[in-house]
Design a protein around this motif. Structure first.
Motif, PDB file in Angstrom:
ATOM      1  N   LEU A   6       0.830  -1.198   0.000  1.00 16.82           N
ATOM      2  CA  LEU A   6       0.000   0.000   0.000  1.00 16.82           C
ATOM      3  C   LEU A   6       0.864   1.247   0.000  1.00 16.82           C
ATOM      4  N   LEU A  10       0.812   4.210  -2.851  1.00 19.17           N
ATOM      5  CA  LEU A  10       0.569   5.616  -2.510  1.00 19.17           C
ATOM      6  C   LEU A  10       1.738   6.491  -2.945  1.00 19.17           C
ATOM      7  N   SER A 198      -6.432   9.413  -3.515  1.00 18.68           N
ATOM      8  CA  SER A 198      -7.590   8.638  -3.969  1.00 18.68           C
ATOM      9  C   SER A 198      -7.191   7.662  -5.064  1.00 18.68           C
ATOM     10  N   LEU A 201      -5.278   4.709  -3.583  1.00 19.58           N
ATOM     11  CA  LEU A 201      -6.192   3.816  -2.866  1.00 19.58           C
ATOM     12  C   LEU A 201      -7.064   3.023  -3.837  1.00 19.58           C
ATOM     13  N   GLU A 205      -7.216  -1.026  -3.986  1.00 19.08           N
ATOM     14  CA  GLU A 205      -8.420  -1.841  -3.847  1.00 19.08           C
ATOM     15  C   GLU A 205      -8.644  -2.727  -5.073  1.00 19.08           C
ATOM     16  N   LEU A 210      -6.147  -3.680  -0.605  1.00 16.05           N
ATOM     17  CA  LEU A 210      -7.125  -3.234   0.386  1.00 16.05           C
ATOM     18  C   LEU A 210      -8.445  -3.961   0.162  1.00 16.05           C
ATOM     19  N   ILE A 218     -13.407   5.710  -0.799  1.00 16.52           N
ATOM     20  CA  ILE A 218     -12.001   5.974  -1.082  1.00 16.52           C
ATOM     21  C   ILE A 218     -11.721   7.473  -1.029  1.00 16.52           C
ATOM     22  N   THR A 221     -11.967   8.893   2.517  1.00 16.59           N
ATOM     23  CA  THR A 221     -10.773   8.552   3.286  1.00 16.59           C
ATOM     24  C   THR A 221      -9.607   9.451   2.909  1.00 16.59           C
ATOM     25  N   ALA A 222      -9.449   9.699   1.604  1.00 16.33           N
ATOM     26  CA  ALA A 222      -8.372  10.580   1.135  1.00 16.33           C
ATOM     27  C   ALA A 222      -8.556  11.998   1.654  1.00 16.33           C
ATOM     28  N   LYS A 283      -8.695   0.576   9.368  1.00 13.81           N
ATOM     29  CA  LYS A 283      -8.258   0.696   7.976  1.00 13.81           C
ATOM     30  C   LYS A 283      -7.961   2.158   7.636  1.00 13.81           C
ATOM     31  N   ILE A 287      -4.215   4.005   6.737  1.00 17.97           N
ATOM     32  CA  ILE A 287      -4.029   4.807   5.526  1.00 17.97           C
ATOM     33  C   ILE A 287      -3.556   6.210   5.890  1.00 17.97           C
TER      34      ILE A 287
END
Length: 338
Positions: A6, A10, A198, A201, A205, A210, A218, A221-222, A283, A287
Protein backbone atom coordinates in the motif's frame (compact mmCIF):
# COMPACT_ATOMS: atom_id res chain seq x y z
CA UNK A 1 -3.73 -5.47 4.64
CA UNK A 2 -0.30 -5.38 2.97
CA UNK A 3 1.02 -2.09 4.35
CA UNK A 4 4.30 -2.33 2.46
CA UNK A 5 2.53 -2.69 -0.89
CA UNK A 6 0.00 0.00 0.00
CA UNK A 7 2.85 2.35 0.85
CA UNK A 8 4.42 1.68 -2.56
CA UNK A 9 1.16 2.35 -4.39
CA UNK A 10 0.57 5.62 -2.51
CA UNK A 11 4.11 6.74 -3.19
CA UNK A 12 3.69 5.94 -6.87
CA UNK A 13 0.44 7.87 -7.26
CA UNK A 14 1.73 10.93 -5.38
CA UNK A 15 5.03 10.91 -7.30
CA UNK A 16 3.25 10.59 -10.64
CA UNK A 17 0.96 13.49 -9.77
CA UNK A 18 3.94 15.55 -8.59
CA UNK A 19 5.72 15.04 -11.93
CA UNK A 20 2.68 16.08 -13.96
CA UNK A 21 0.87 18.63 -11.79
CA UNK A 22 2.20 21.56 -13.81
CA UNK A 23 0.94 20.23 -17.13
CA UNK A 24 -2.32 18.51 -16.19
CA UNK A 25 -5.37 19.42 -14.12
CA UNK A 26 -6.26 16.98 -11.31
CA UNK A 27 -9.15 15.68 -13.45
CA UNK A 28 -6.93 15.04 -16.47
CA UNK A 29 -4.23 13.45 -14.36
CA UNK A 30 -6.66 11.16 -12.51
CA UNK A 31 -8.25 9.80 -15.65
CA UNK A 32 -4.87 9.26 -17.29
CA UNK A 33 -3.32 7.62 -14.24
CA UNK A 34 -6.22 5.25 -13.61
CA UNK A 35 -6.36 4.39 -17.31
CA UNK A 36 -2.69 3.44 -17.19
CA UNK A 37 -2.82 1.50 -13.92
CA UNK A 38 -6.15 -0.24 -14.58
CA UNK A 39 -5.85 -1.26 -18.26
CA UNK A 40 -8.65 -3.80 -17.93
CA UNK A 41 -11.14 -0.97 -17.30
CA UNK A 42 -12.94 0.65 -20.21
CA UNK A 43 -12.72 4.38 -20.87
CA UNK A 44 -16.30 4.76 -19.67
CA UNK A 45 -15.49 2.88 -16.47
CA UNK A 46 -12.45 5.07 -15.80
CA UNK A 47 -14.55 8.20 -16.34
CA UNK A 48 -17.23 6.86 -13.97
CA UNK A 49 -14.66 6.05 -11.27
CA UNK A 50 -13.02 9.45 -11.68
CA UNK A 51 -16.38 11.20 -11.58
CA UNK A 52 -17.36 9.47 -8.34
CA UNK A 53 -14.06 10.38 -6.70
CA UNK A 54 -14.11 14.01 -7.83
CA UNK A 55 -17.77 14.64 -6.99
CA UNK A 56 -17.21 13.21 -3.51
CA UNK A 57 -14.15 15.39 -2.93
CA UNK A 58 -16.13 18.44 -4.11
CA UNK A 59 -18.90 17.65 -1.61
CA UNK A 60 -16.36 17.20 1.18
CA UNK A 61 -14.86 20.62 0.41
CA UNK A 62 -18.31 22.20 0.28
CA UNK A 63 -19.25 20.88 3.71
CA UNK A 64 -15.87 21.79 5.17
CA UNK A 65 -16.26 25.39 3.97
CA UNK A 66 -19.84 25.56 5.30
CA UNK A 67 -18.76 24.38 8.74
CA UNK A 68 -15.84 26.81 8.84
CA UNK A 69 -18.22 29.66 8.02
CA UNK A 70 -20.60 28.56 10.76
CA UNK A 71 -17.81 28.38 13.34
CA UNK A 72 -16.62 31.86 12.37
CA UNK A 73 -20.17 33.04 13.04
CA UNK A 74 -20.09 31.56 16.54
CA UNK A 75 -21.94 28.31 15.92
CA UNK A 76 -20.64 25.00 17.28
CA UNK A 77 -19.80 22.16 14.90
CA UNK A 78 -22.39 19.97 16.61
CA UNK A 79 -25.21 22.51 16.24
CA UNK A 80 -24.25 23.09 12.62
CA UNK A 81 -24.40 19.36 11.87
CA UNK A 82 -27.82 19.03 13.47
CA UNK A 83 -29.14 22.01 11.52
CA UNK A 84 -27.76 20.66 8.24
CA UNK A 85 -29.52 17.34 8.72
CA UNK A 86 -32.75 18.93 9.94
CA UNK A 87 -32.84 20.93 6.71
CA UNK A 88 -32.53 17.80 4.57
CA UNK A 89 -35.63 16.30 3.02
CA UNK A 90 -37.31 13.39 4.78
CA UNK A 91 -39.35 12.78 7.89
CA UNK A 92 -38.00 13.06 11.42
CA UNK A 93 -38.42 9.33 11.94
CA UNK A 94 -36.44 8.43 8.83
CA UNK A 95 -33.66 10.85 9.81
CA UNK A 96 -33.51 9.35 13.30
CA UNK A 97 -33.16 5.89 11.76
CA UNK A 98 -30.27 7.04 9.55
CA UNK A 99 -28.67 8.75 12.57
CA UNK A 100 -28.81 5.44 14.42
CA UNK A 101 -27.03 3.75 11.52
CA UNK A 102 -24.33 6.44 11.63
CA UNK A 103 -23.89 5.82 15.32
CA UNK A 104 -23.65 2.07 14.69
CA UNK A 105 -20.97 2.83 12.12
CA UNK A 106 -18.99 4.77 14.72
CA UNK A 107 -19.35 1.92 17.20
CA UNK A 108 -18.27 -0.62 14.58
CA UNK A 109 -15.28 1.55 13.64
CA UNK A 110 -14.21 1.77 17.27
CA UNK A 111 -14.53 -1.99 17.65
CA UNK A 112 -11.91 -2.52 14.91
CA UNK A 113 -9.13 -1.09 17.09
CA UNK A 114 -7.06 -3.32 19.35
CA UNK A 115 -8.00 -3.30 23.02
CA UNK A 116 -11.13 -1.23 22.33
CA UNK A 117 -14.04 -1.69 24.69
CA UNK A 118 -16.74 -3.54 22.77
CA UNK A 119 -19.47 -1.02 21.96
CA UNK A 120 -23.14 -1.88 21.80
CA UNK A 121 -24.93 -1.74 18.46
CA UNK A 122 -28.41 -0.23 18.33
CA UNK A 123 -31.03 -2.74 17.19
CA UNK A 124 -32.44 -0.70 14.32
CA UNK A 125 -35.37 -3.03 13.74
CA UNK A 126 -36.19 -3.08 17.44
CA UNK A 127 -36.61 0.70 17.76
CA UNK A 128 -39.55 2.90 16.84
CA UNK A 129 -38.93 5.36 14.03
CA UNK A 130 -42.38 6.93 13.76
CA UNK A 131 -42.50 10.71 13.48
CA UNK A 132 -44.59 10.85 16.66
CA UNK A 133 -41.63 9.39 18.54
CA UNK A 134 -39.23 11.95 17.06
CA UNK A 135 -40.21 15.57 17.48
CA UNK A 136 -37.80 18.31 16.39
CA UNK A 137 -36.36 18.74 19.87
CA UNK A 138 -35.53 15.06 20.37
CA UNK A 139 -34.15 14.64 16.86
CA UNK A 140 -31.96 17.73 17.12
CA UNK A 141 -30.46 16.57 20.42
CA UNK A 142 -29.82 13.12 18.96
CA UNK A 143 -28.10 14.59 15.90
CA UNK A 144 -25.86 16.74 18.11
CA UNK A 145 -24.81 13.58 19.91
CA UNK A 146 -24.02 11.86 16.63
CA UNK A 147 -21.81 14.85 15.77
CA UNK A 148 -20.07 14.60 19.15
CA UNK A 149 -19.37 10.92 18.52
CA UNK A 150 -18.19 11.72 14.98
CA UNK A 151 -15.66 14.17 16.36
CA UNK A 152 -14.46 11.61 18.87
CA UNK A 153 -14.08 9.05 16.07
CA UNK A 154 -11.82 11.45 14.20
CA UNK A 155 -9.74 12.09 17.28
CA UNK A 156 -9.60 8.41 18.20
CA UNK A 157 -8.10 7.63 14.82
CA UNK A 158 -5.12 9.99 15.15
CA UNK A 159 -4.53 8.81 18.72
CA UNK A 160 -4.58 5.11 17.81
CA UNK A 161 -1.58 2.82 17.90
CA UNK A 162 -2.42 1.81 14.32
CA UNK A 163 -2.01 5.41 13.15
CA UNK A 164 1.24 5.88 15.06
CA UNK A 165 2.84 2.66 13.79
CA UNK A 166 1.82 3.36 10.20
CA UNK A 167 3.26 6.87 10.48
CA UNK A 168 6.58 5.44 11.66
CA UNK A 169 6.64 3.02 8.73
CA UNK A 170 5.89 5.81 6.29
CA UNK A 171 8.62 8.06 7.68
CA UNK A 172 11.14 5.20 7.46
CA UNK A 173 10.44 4.90 3.73
CA UNK A 174 12.14 8.29 3.01
CA UNK A 175 9.85 9.40 0.17
CA UNK A 176 11.63 11.44 -2.51
CA UNK A 177 8.59 13.64 -3.20
CA UNK A 178 7.81 14.53 0.42
CA UNK A 179 8.97 18.10 -0.22
CA UNK A 180 6.42 18.42 -3.05
CA UNK A 181 3.68 17.38 -0.65
CA UNK A 182 4.78 19.92 1.94
CA UNK A 183 4.98 22.68 -0.68
CA UNK A 184 1.48 21.81 -1.84
CA UNK A 185 0.20 22.05 1.72
CA UNK A 186 1.99 25.38 2.17
CA UNK A 187 0.21 26.73 -0.93
CA UNK A 188 -3.15 25.33 0.17
CA UNK A 189 -3.16 23.09 -2.92
CA UNK A 190 -4.72 20.14 -1.15
CA UNK A 191 -7.22 19.11 -3.83
CA UNK A 192 -4.52 17.63 -6.05
CA UNK A 193 -3.07 15.69 -3.11
CA UNK A 194 -6.49 14.28 -2.25
CA UNK A 195 -6.93 13.21 -5.86
CA UNK A 196 -3.49 11.57 -5.86
CA UNK A 197 -4.19 9.70 -2.61
CA UNK A 198 -7.59 8.64 -3.97
CA UNK A 199 -5.89 7.27 -7.07
CA UNK A 200 -3.40 5.24 -5.03
CA UNK A 201 -6.19 3.82 -2.87
CA UNK A 202 -8.25 2.96 -5.94
CA UNK A 203 -5.38 0.97 -7.46
CA UNK A 204 -4.81 -0.69 -4.07
CA UNK A 205 -8.42 -1.84 -3.85
CA UNK A 206 -8.61 -2.94 -7.47
CA UNK A 207 -5.44 -5.02 -7.01
CA UNK A 208 -6.62 -6.62 -3.76
CA UNK A 209 -4.18 -4.82 -1.45
CA UNK A 210 -7.12 -3.23 0.39
CA UNK A 211 -10.54 -4.77 1.03
CA UNK A 212 -13.16 -3.53 -1.45
CA UNK A 213 -15.33 -0.47 -0.82
CA UNK A 214 -16.98 2.22 -2.93
CA UNK A 215 -15.06 4.94 -4.74
CA UNK A 216 -16.93 7.46 -2.58
CA UNK A 217 -15.46 5.80 0.51
CA UNK A 218 -12.00 5.97 -1.08
CA UNK A 219 -12.35 9.71 -1.74
CA UNK A 220 -13.74 10.34 1.74
CA UNK A 221 -10.77 8.55 3.29
CA UNK A 222 -8.37 10.58 1.14
CA UNK A 223 -10.08 13.81 2.15
CA UNK A 224 -9.79 13.32 5.90
CA UNK A 225 -6.28 11.89 5.51
CA UNK A 226 -4.90 14.97 3.78
CA UNK A 227 -6.77 17.30 6.14
CA UNK A 228 -5.18 15.66 9.20
CA UNK A 229 -1.80 15.72 7.45
CA UNK A 230 -2.16 19.48 6.97
CA UNK A 231 -3.09 19.94 10.63
CA UNK A 232 -0.01 18.05 11.85
CA UNK A 233 2.17 20.04 9.47
CA UNK A 234 0.87 23.30 10.90
CA UNK A 235 1.82 22.17 14.41
CA UNK A 236 5.32 21.16 13.35
CA UNK A 237 5.82 24.57 11.72
CA UNK A 238 4.42 26.51 14.66
CA UNK A 239 1.33 27.83 12.91
CA UNK A 240 -1.08 25.98 15.18
CA UNK A 241 -1.02 24.72 18.72
CA UNK A 242 -1.59 21.04 19.41
CA UNK A 243 -5.04 21.84 20.81
CA UNK A 244 -5.99 23.81 17.71
CA UNK A 245 -4.92 20.93 15.48
CA UNK A 246 -6.95 18.41 17.49
CA UNK A 247 -10.03 20.63 17.30
CA UNK A 248 -9.46 20.95 13.56
CA UNK A 249 -9.34 17.17 13.18
CA UNK A 250 -12.52 16.90 15.23
CA UNK A 251 -14.29 19.47 13.08
CA UNK A 252 -13.10 17.79 9.90
CA UNK A 253 -14.71 14.57 11.11
CA UNK A 254 -18.00 16.41 11.72
CA UNK A 255 -18.04 18.07 8.28
CA UNK A 256 -17.08 14.72 6.74
CA UNK A 257 -20.06 13.10 8.44
CA UNK A 258 -22.31 15.82 7.04
CA UNK A 259 -21.01 15.10 3.53
CA UNK A 260 -21.43 11.37 4.10
CA UNK A 261 -25.03 11.97 5.20
CA UNK A 262 -25.66 13.94 2.01
CA UNK A 263 -23.98 11.23 -0.04
CA UNK A 264 -25.46 8.08 1.42
CA UNK A 265 -28.07 9.05 4.00
CA UNK A 266 -30.85 8.70 1.46
CA UNK A 267 -29.43 5.54 -0.11
CA UNK A 268 -29.42 1.95 1.13
CA UNK A 269 -29.60 2.54 4.85
CA UNK A 270 -27.61 -0.52 5.93
CA UNK A 271 -24.64 0.62 3.82
CA UNK A 272 -24.21 3.63 6.12
CA UNK A 273 -22.71 1.60 8.95
CA UNK A 274 -20.14 -0.10 6.70
CA UNK A 275 -19.19 3.23 5.10
CA UNK A 276 -18.52 4.92 8.43
CA UNK A 277 -16.64 1.90 9.77
CA UNK A 278 -14.42 1.76 6.69
CA UNK A 279 -13.50 5.46 6.80
CA UNK A 280 -13.02 5.86 10.56
CA UNK A 281 -11.93 2.37 11.63
CA UNK A 282 -8.45 0.88 11.79
CA UNK A 283 -8.26 0.70 7.98
CA UNK A 284 -8.66 4.47 7.74
CA UNK A 285 -6.15 4.99 10.57
CA UNK A 286 -3.48 2.94 8.79
CA UNK A 287 -4.03 4.81 5.53
CA UNK A 288 -3.85 8.18 7.28
CA UNK A 289 -0.74 7.15 9.16
CA UNK A 290 1.07 5.90 6.06
CA UNK A 291 0.29 9.08 4.12
CA UNK A 292 1.37 11.24 7.06
CA UNK A 293 4.63 9.32 7.26
CA UNK A 294 5.59 9.23 3.59
CA UNK A 295 4.70 12.91 3.22
CA UNK A 296 7.10 13.87 6.01
CA UNK A 297 10.54 15.17 4.91
CA UNK A 298 13.34 13.14 6.54
CA UNK A 299 14.59 16.10 8.58
CA UNK A 300 11.14 16.52 10.16
CA UNK A 301 10.52 12.87 11.01
CA UNK A 302 11.35 13.13 14.72
CA UNK A 303 9.32 16.33 15.10
CA UNK A 304 6.27 14.77 13.45
CA UNK A 305 6.45 11.64 15.60
CA UNK A 306 6.75 13.81 18.71
CA UNK A 307 3.63 15.72 17.67
CA UNK A 308 1.76 12.47 16.95
CA UNK A 309 2.67 11.00 20.34
CA UNK A 310 1.73 14.18 22.20
CA UNK A 311 -1.53 14.29 20.25
CA UNK A 312 -2.30 10.75 21.33
CA UNK A 313 -1.76 11.59 24.98
CA UNK A 314 -3.96 14.69 24.77
CA UNK A 315 -6.74 12.92 22.90
CA UNK A 316 -6.88 9.90 25.20
CA UNK A 317 -6.96 12.25 28.19
CA UNK A 318 -10.01 13.92 26.67
CA UNK A 319 -11.75 10.72 25.56
CA UNK A 320 -11.50 9.12 28.98
CA UNK A 321 -13.11 12.05 30.76
CA UNK A 322 -16.69 11.64 31.91
CA UNK A 323 -19.23 13.98 30.39
CA UNK A 324 -22.93 14.69 30.68
CA UNK A 325 -25.11 12.23 28.81
CA UNK A 326 -28.02 13.52 26.72
CA UNK A 327 -30.87 10.99 26.34
CA UNK A 328 -31.09 9.77 22.75
CA UNK A 329 -32.97 7.19 20.68
CA UNK A 330 -34.69 5.64 23.70
CA UNK A 331 -34.34 5.56 27.46
CA UNK A 332 -32.81 2.11 27.17
CA UNK A 333 -30.02 3.46 24.98
CA UNK A 334 -28.88 6.42 27.09
CA UNK A 335 -25.67 4.67 27.96
CA UNK A 336 -24.67 4.34 24.31
CA UNK A 337 -23.48 7.94 24.04
CA UNK A 338 -21.53 8.03 27.27
Amino acid sequence: MNKSKLKELLQDSISDYASKSEEKTPVEWLQGYLGEKLPEKSVDAIHAISGEILSTLDLMEEKKAALNNAIESGESAESWFAKEVMNESGSNGSKARVAAEFFNGITTANNTYENAAEGEIIDIDGEKWDDEEWNDYRLKDSLKEVAVEAGKAGMREIASEAFMKASEEGIAAVFKDSEFVQQSLEKGAVTGLKVAVSAGLTVAEESGVLPPSSFAVIATTAHKTVESLASFGDVVRGRKTLTEAIVEVKNTAVSTFSAMWKKCGTGVIHEVKDTVASVFGVKGAIISGLVTGIATPPQEGSKVMHVIKETGKAVWSFLTKERHIIPVFSKLKKKLFS
